[in-house]
Design an enzyme around this catalytic site. Sequence first.
Site, PDB file in Angstrom:
ATOM      1  N   LYS A 142       7.524   1.766   0.945  1.00  0.00           N
ATOM      2  CA  LYS A 142       6.344   1.921   1.797  1.00  0.00           C
ATOM      3  C   LYS A 142       6.402   3.232   2.562  1.00  0.00           C
ATOM      4  O   LYS A 142       5.387   3.917   2.726  1.00  0.00           O
ATOM      5  CB  LYS A 142       6.223   0.749   2.773  1.00  0.00           C
ATOM      6  CG  LYS A 142       4.955   0.877   3.619  1.00  0.00           C
ATOM      7  CD  LYS A 142       4.800  -0.177   4.681  1.00  0.00           C
ATOM      8  CE  LYS A 142       3.527   0.089   5.489  1.00  0.00           C
ATOM      9  NZ  LYS A 142       3.355  -0.879   6.600  1.00  0.00           N
ATOM     10  N   GLY A 152      -2.999  -6.754  19.469  1.00  0.00           N
ATOM     11  CA  GLY A 152      -3.853  -5.713  18.937  1.00  0.00           C
ATOM     12  C   GLY A 152      -4.253  -6.028  17.517  1.00  0.00           C
ATOM     13  O   GLY A 152      -4.315  -7.192  17.115  1.00  0.00           O
ATOM     14  N   GLY A 157      -0.758  -7.323  15.164  1.00  0.00           N
ATOM     15  CA  GLY A 157      -0.188  -8.528  15.758  1.00  0.00           C
ATOM     16  C   GLY A 157      -1.230  -9.600  15.970  1.00  0.00           C
ATOM     17  O   GLY A 157      -0.980 -10.792  15.733  1.00  0.00           O
ATOM     18  N   ASN A 203       6.897   1.391  10.722  1.00  0.00           N
ATOM     19  CA  ASN A 203       7.138   2.196   9.529  1.00  0.00           C
ATOM     20  C   ASN A 203       8.414   3.023   9.677  1.00  0.00           C
ATOM     21  O   ASN A 203       8.845   3.338  10.777  1.00  0.00           O
ATOM     22  CB  ASN A 203       5.948   3.121   9.266  1.00  0.00           C
ATOM     23  CG  ASN A 203       4.683   2.337   8.965  1.00  0.00           C
ATOM     24  OD1 ASN A 203       4.666   1.495   8.084  1.00  0.00           O
ATOM     25  ND2 ASN A 203       3.620   2.614   9.708  1.00  0.00           N
TER      26      ASN A 203
END
Length: 310
Positions: A186, A9, A12, A103
């Site tokens: 992050k 996608g 990646g 995340n």
Amino acid sequence: MRILVVGAGAIGGYFGGRMLQAGCDVTFLVRPRRAAELAATGLVIKSPLGDVTLKNPATVQADQLGEKFDVVLLSCKAFDLDDAIKSFAPAVGPQTAVIPLLNGMRHLDALDAKFGPERILGGLCAIAVTLNETREIVHLQPMQSLTFGERDGKQSDRVRAIADTMGKGNFGSKASNEIIHEMWEKWVFLASLAASTCLMRASVGHIVASPGGRDFILGMLDECSAVASAEGHAPGTPFLKRISGMLTAEGSPMTASMFRDIKAGAPVEADHVIGDLTARGEAAKVPVPKLRTAYTHLKAYEKTRDEVAR
């Protein structure tokens, strides 16, 4: 070094594609539809840093996977993690290093439980990239980086070897001695942005231009930072200064991908990004009223979406 990229996608496909472009040994683990697309048109990247079409990239499907790989690069959404683990599990051997780019932190527990913590590195990326209607990978801004490292902070031989390989891709890869702290920073940024833009259904610039908007966003950042501090990962002053500026920039069109997912009626990572941070804050007795409201809002969206889908 043999690298298995789980999926082809946006994320990646971009990082895997850049390594493949540089001559690295990269295989993409894909579903039948994506395999057919890649066989027909190649892996296409459109980027301000240079376009490329990679003809006939090596692909494998889950039911064909039997060989072990040196590195597994994992960039799925949190709600797809269980299925992803099942798909790439046969590729993980005693010496395999898994680099997850998800995340938050909850995914580390699931990966540790399946493969053992000694095989799981920390990882994160910073990039704005998407798939367009013709399934090309579109890199939206020049920003690109991929950071990884041993979770105990040591510089191991395998991390050095991975750094040498990924460096060929020229996408700002970096081996870090503080990867868990960087993952927390992050998470603080992403959660602040996602909670604010999802709740307000607006960009940073529109929120800041509204009465009380600037204080609201900074208050959300304060809550997220307080949770990180309670977990032993207080964000650094330079980070907070930079992020505060980004989150309060006048006229900024920035939104979180979670907000864009809501607009598209797509699944969201409510539990992984916002819910887990909220739960950690409440467990540590850190007041998180804004985060709690954002989480409730996202769970209500999920219920509404489920009803529409039925």
